[in-house]
Design an enzyme around this catalytic site. Structure first.
Site, mmCIF file in Angstrom:
data_model
loop_
_atom_site.group_PDB
_atom_site.id
_atom_site.type_symbol
_atom_site.label_atom_id
_atom_site.label_comp_id
_atom_site.label_asym_id
_atom_site.label_seq_id
_atom_site.Cartn_x
_atom_site.Cartn_y
_atom_site.Cartn_z
ATOM 1 N N LEU A 61 0.819 -1.225 0.000
ATOM 2 C CA LEU A 61 0.000 0.000 0.000
ATOM 3 C C LEU A 61 0.848 1.268 0.000
ATOM 4 C CD1 LEU A 61 -3.036 -0.877 2.318
ATOM 5 C CD2 LEU A 61 -2.923 -0.906 -0.174
ATOM 6 N N ARG A 62 2.155 1.073 0.059
ATOM 7 C CA ARG A 62 3.116 2.190 -0.096
ATOM 8 C C ARG A 62 3.011 3.294 0.942
ATOM 9 N NH1 ARG A 62 5.818 -1.211 -2.649
ATOM 10 N NH2 ARG A 62 5.605 -1.374 -4.896
ATOM 11 N N ASN A 92 7.434 -3.111 3.408
ATOM 12 C CA ASN A 92 8.588 -2.497 2.712
ATOM 13 C C ASN A 92 8.244 -1.070 2.288
ATOM 14 O OD1 ASN A 92 6.815 -3.427 0.716
ATOM 15 N ND2 ASN A 92 8.443 -3.765 -0.771
ATOM 16 N N ASP A 305 0.118 -9.729 -4.822
ATOM 17 C CA ASP A 305 1.398 -8.999 -4.775
ATOM 18 C C ASP A 305 1.218 -7.630 -5.451
ATOM 19 O OD1 ASP A 305 3.966 -8.252 -4.283
ATOM 20 O OD2 ASP A 305 4.922 -9.814 -5.480
ATOM 21 N N HIS A 309 3.613 1.278 -8.655
ATOM 22 C CA HIS A 309 4.812 2.087 -8.919
ATOM 23 C C HIS A 309 4.418 3.269 -9.786
ATOM 24 C CE1 HIS A 309 7.815 -0.445 -7.090
ATOM 25 N NE2 HIS A 309 7.268 -1.511 -7.656
HETATM 26 O O1 DOR Z 1 7.776 -7.329 -7.894
HETATM 27 C C1 DOR Z 1 7.845 -7.067 -6.701
HETATM 28 N N1 DOR Z 1 7.510 -5.866 -6.221
HETATM 29 N N2 DOR Z 1 8.308 -8.020 -5.858
HETATM 30 C C2 DOR Z 1 8.559 -7.752 -4.566
HETATM 31 O O2 DOR Z 1 8.983 -8.644 -3.871
HETATM 32 C C3 DOR Z 1 8.383 -6.395 -4.028
HETATM 33 C C4 DOR Z 1 7.394 -5.647 -4.822
HETATM 34 C C5 DOR Z 1 7.384 -4.156 -4.528
HETATM 35 O O3 DOR Z 1 7.372 -3.787 -3.359
HETATM 36 O O4 DOR Z 1 7.343 -3.370 -5.467
#
Ligand code: DOR
Length: 429
Positions: A61-62, A92, A305, A309
Site C-alpha cells: 500500500l506504499r 517495505n 502482490d 509504482h
Molecule cells: O515485484 C515485486 N515488487 N516483488 C517484490 O517482492 C516487491 C514488490 C514491490 O514492493 O514493489
C-alpha cells in the site's frame, strides 16, 4: 442495516448451492432456500454468483512514504472493486512498518476508510535491514497477524531461525520472500534464452528454490509454520510438494501473473517495464507446474502482490525500472478467465484459493465462508459478463500492469464488507 440477497448461487470452497442470504449487523444471519424477512435493502441475485469476501495476503500500500503511488484510501478502493474484504499490507515502506505505533496507525486508518479490513504485516527485522529482530509481541498487539521482510529475503539463516522461534511464542506467521540475492545478482528478468539473446542481467530459477529449500528445512527442524510468498518456479513447487507430503507446516501462495505470463511476454512487449516483476516471469514449464500445484493443493492460495509504482519510475529502461504489478482490481477475473473457464480449477477452488485457505492460514476465525454466523463479507459476481482492462478505469493510484487491454470474463458487481455495500459496479460506490 439488514440486507437480503435473493436467489444467489453461493460458492463455498466445498460446495455450490442456490439460496437466499440475510445479513444483519455485520454477520450472516441466515442462509436458506427462501427467506421472507424484512430488510432495508433487497438485492436480486438471480443468475449471479456469491463468494465469501476475498482475502489478499500480499499487498503493497506504499504508506508510509510513497503515498503518490498508493495509500490506504486508494488501495482500499481498489480492493473493494476487486472483491477483497481483507487485505494484508507489506512493510517495505519508508519508514518500514517495524514498530507498534506504525502498525497500529495502518490498521486504524484502514478502519477509518472502512472499505476493507487492512491488516499491517510487521517487518521481521528492524528497518528490514536483516540484522536485528523487531518486537514481535508488540507488533502482534498492534494487529500484525503475520511478519515479513518482503522485497528482500532474510539472508542470515540464524536470524530466520530466531524469527521462526519467536513467531511461535508471539502467535504470528512468518511470510518468507524466497530469493538468494547473491544468485539473483541484481538481475532484471528470468535467466534463459531471451536474457542471453539481449544481454539482460538475469535471475536463475534456483535463486528462488534454494531459499525455498532452506526455509522449509528450518520450519521442519523447528516444527513451526512458515508461509512462502509469490512462488513462481517449477523447482520450488517440487520442493514444497515433497515437504507437504512429509508433514512440514509449509503453506504457499502464487500470483496470477505466474500462471498467465512468461519471459516470452517480456520480449513480445519490447521490454516494457510493466512486465518486470520479482520473482521474474518464468517459462511454460513453470506455468504448467504452478497450475498443477494450485490444482493439487501444493500451492494453497492466490495473492496479488499488488505493487504500485509511479509512471515515471516504470517508464525507466527495463533494467532500471522497479519490480512489480498492481493486481487487486483484476485478480478475480484473471483467475476465472485463465483457470476456471479453461478447466484448470473448479469454481469452488476460487473460494478456496481466495477466501477459505487464506483465512485458515492467517487464523482468521468466522470468515472465508458464506455460512450462518460468519462475517457479512461477500462478493456478488456476474460470471457471464466480459470486460476489458482499461487505464482510465483503474482506481489504484498507479497503473502499472501488464494486463492493460486484456479481455476478461467475470465482473465483480457488488462487494459487501462488514454488512455494508462498499462497491457497486453500476455506481462505482
Ligand atoms: O515485484 C515485486 N515488487 N516483488 C517484490 O517482492 C516487491 C514488490 C514491490 O514492493 O514493489
Amino acid at each position: 442495516m439488514r440486507i437480503l440477497i435473493k436467489n444467489a448461487t453461493i460458492i463455498n470452497s466445498d460446495k455450490k448451492e442456490e439460496a437466499d442470504i440475510l445479513l444483519v449487523k455485520g454477520k450472516i444471519e441466515k442462509v436458506a432456500k427462501k427467506i421472507n424477512e424484512k430488510a432495508d435493502k433487497i438485492i436480486e441475485a438471480k443468475g449471479k454468483t456469491v463468494f465469501p469476501g476475498f482475502i489478499d495476503m500480499h499487498v503493497h500500500l506504499r504508506t508510509p512514504g510513497r503515498e503518490d503511488e498508493e495509500d490506504i484510501s486508494s488501495g482500499s478502493m481498489a480492493a473493494a472493486k476487486g472483491g477483497f474484504t481483507k487485505i494484508f499490507c507489506m512493510p517495505n515502506t519508508n519508514p518500514a512498518i517495524d514498530n507498534e505505533s506504525c502498525a497500529k496507525w495502518i490498521a486504524e486508518e484502514g478502519r477509518r476508510v472502512g472499505k476493507t479490513d487492512v491488516y499491517p504485516i510487521g517487518a521481521i527485522s528492524k528497518a528490514r535491514a536483516g540484522k536485528e529482530l523487531t518486537e514481535f509481541v508488540a507488533l502482534r498487539r498492534a494487529g500484525c497477524l503475520s511478519l515479513s521482510d518482503d522485497g528482500t529475503a532474510i539472508k542470515d539463516s540464524l536470524l530466520l531461525r530466531r524469527a521462526l522461534e519467536y513467531s511461535k511464542m508471539s502467535e504470528t506467521l512468518i511470510i518468507s520472500h524466497c530469493e538468494d540475492t547473491s544468485l539473483s545478482n541484481k538481475g532484471s528478468m528470468r535467466e534463459g534464452a531471451i536474457s542471453s539473446k539481449y544481454g539482460i542481467s538475469a535471475i536463475p530459477d534456483i535463486a528462488e528454490s534454494t531459499i525455498v529449500s532452506r526455509d522449509i528445512q528450518l520450519a521442519q527442524f523447528l516444527r513451526v509454520p512458515i508461509h512462502l510468498a509469490h512462488i513462481s518456479t517449477a523447482k520450488s513447487v517440487d520442493i514444497i510438494r515433497r515437504a507437504k507430503k512429509q508433514g512440514v507446516k509449509v503453506t504457499a501462495e502464487t500470483a496470477p501473473h505466474y500462471f498467465i505470463l512468461s519471459a516470452d511476454d517480456v520480449e513480445k512487449n519490447a521490454f516494457d517495464s510493466n512486465f518486470k516483476v520479482n520473482p521474474p516471469l518464468g517459462d511454460e514449464k513453470d506455468i504448467e507446474a504452478i497450475k498443477k500445484a494450485l490444482k493439487d493443493g501444493t500451492i494453497d492460495c492466490i495473492a496479488t502482490d499488488h505493487a504500485p509504482h509511479s509512471k515515471a519510475e516504470k517508464e525507466l529502461p527495463f533494467e532500471n525500472a522497479p519490480f512489480g504489478f498492481i493486481g487487486l482490481e483484476f485478480a478475480f477475473s484473471l483467475i476465472y478467465t485463465h483457470l476456471v473457464v479453461k478447466g484448470v480449477l473448479s469454481i469452488e477452488d476460487i473460494s478456496k484459493k481466495l477466501s477459505f485457505n487464506p483465512a485458515q492460514i492467517l487464523g482468521l476465525k468466522g470468515c472465508g465462508k458464506v455460512e450462518e454466523g460468519f462475517c457479512a463479507d461477500l462478493v456478488i459476481v456476474d460470471l457471464d459478463k466480459k470486460w476489458e482492462v482499461r487505464h482510465k478505469e483503474i482506481v489504484s493510484k498507479s497503473k502499472n500492469t501488464p494486463f492493460l487491454g486484456a479481455k476478461l470474463n467475470g465482473v465483480v458487481e457488488t462487494t459487501i464488507y462488514n454488512g455494508k455495500i462498499v462497491y457497486n459496479s453500476k455506481n462505482e460506490s
